[in-house]
Design a protein around this motif. Structure first.
Motif, PDB file in Angstrom:
ATOM      1  N   ASN A 130       0.363   1.919   4.342  1.00 44.38           N
ATOM      2  CA  ASN A 130      -1.019   2.269   3.998  1.00 44.38           C
ATOM      3  C   ASN A 130      -1.944   1.169   4.528  1.00 44.38           C
ATOM      4  O   ASN A 130      -2.116   0.133   3.905  1.00 44.38           O
ATOM      5  CB  ASN A 130      -1.165   2.408   2.483  1.00 44.38           C
ATOM      6  CG  ASN A 130      -2.536   2.894   2.072  1.00 44.38           C
ATOM      7  OD1 ASN A 130      -3.413   3.082   2.902  1.00 44.38           O
ATOM      8  ND2 ASN A 130      -2.712   3.094   0.783  1.00 44.38           N
TER       9      ASN A 130
ATOM     10  N   GLY B 274      -5.300  -0.205   0.297  1.00 45.13           N
ATOM     11  CA  GLY B 274      -3.906  -0.618   0.394  1.00 45.13           C
ATOM     12  C   GLY B 274      -3.787  -2.128   0.551  1.00 45.13           C
ATOM     13  O   GLY B 274      -2.919  -2.759  -0.067  1.00 45.13           O
TER      14      GLY B 274
ATOM     15  N   VAL C 106      -0.226   3.103  -3.645  1.00 43.77           N
ATOM     16  CA  VAL C 106      -1.265   2.661  -2.709  1.00 43.77           C
ATOM     17  C   VAL C 106      -0.827   1.391  -1.969  1.00 43.77           C
ATOM     18  O   VAL C 106      -1.220   1.173  -0.832  1.00 43.77           O
ATOM     19  CB  VAL C 106      -2.601   2.442  -3.465  1.00 43.77           C
ATOM     20  CG1 VAL C 106      -3.630   1.752  -2.601  1.00 43.77           C
ATOM     21  CG2 VAL C 106      -3.145   3.768  -3.954  1.00 43.77           C
TER      22      VAL C 106
END
Length: 159
Positions: A108, A113, A103
């Protein structure tokens, strides 16, 4: 004039100079077949250039490149992995650590994120500060009690 044309119909291409006047001294003969062949060669060259290098088209013996991991990803994986280990054991540690690292990838751009990257940055900064303090305390303890010398002596007696 009929619409019946063959693939090899002759096309006369006239060259022009900078002013736009036609140069009648030479002309290139171009056929539909030659044009199609040229286009196919150009398309094939573009396709081979555009293909990313994968294990299928890499030269033999070329080293495998690992994906680059940012410090934020490593910090997030470490922080959430250790937290998962404390809370739920090794399986949760693995899931939380890998999940947080994935993540926290720089591409991201979601709130999750951003939070994972911030957590990873926090973990890296905190770890570096703690290691400085612990390192200083360890040096002081060694100077005061001679711990390293005692360990060396014990190892020499055993060995």
């Amino acid at each position: 004039m009929t619409d019946e044309s063959t693939p090899d119909d002759f096309v006369n291409v006239k060259k022009t100079d900078a002013v736009g006047a036609a140069d009648t001294s030479s002309s290139d003969g171009l056929t539909a077949t030659k044009l199609e062949q040229h286009n196919n060669e150009s398309n094939n060259a573009d396709v081979t250039k555009a293909q990313p290098e994968t294990s299928a088209n890499k030269p033999e013996g070329a080293p495998e490149e690992a994906p680059e991991v940012t410090p934020s990803q490593a910090g997030a994986g470490l922080l959430f992995g250790i937290s998962g280990l404390v809370i739920g054991g090794p399986v949760l540690a693995l899931l939380a650590g890998v999940g947080a690292a994935v993540v926290a990838k720089p591409d991201n751009e979601t709130p999750v994120g951003d939070a994972a990257r911030a957590s990873g940055d926090f973990a890296i900064e905190t770890t570096s500060k703690v290691s400085e303090v612990v390192g200083e305390k360890a040096k002081e303890a060694n100077e005061e009690y001679g711990i390293i010398d005692k360990i060396k002596q014990a190892l020499q007696r055993v060995g």
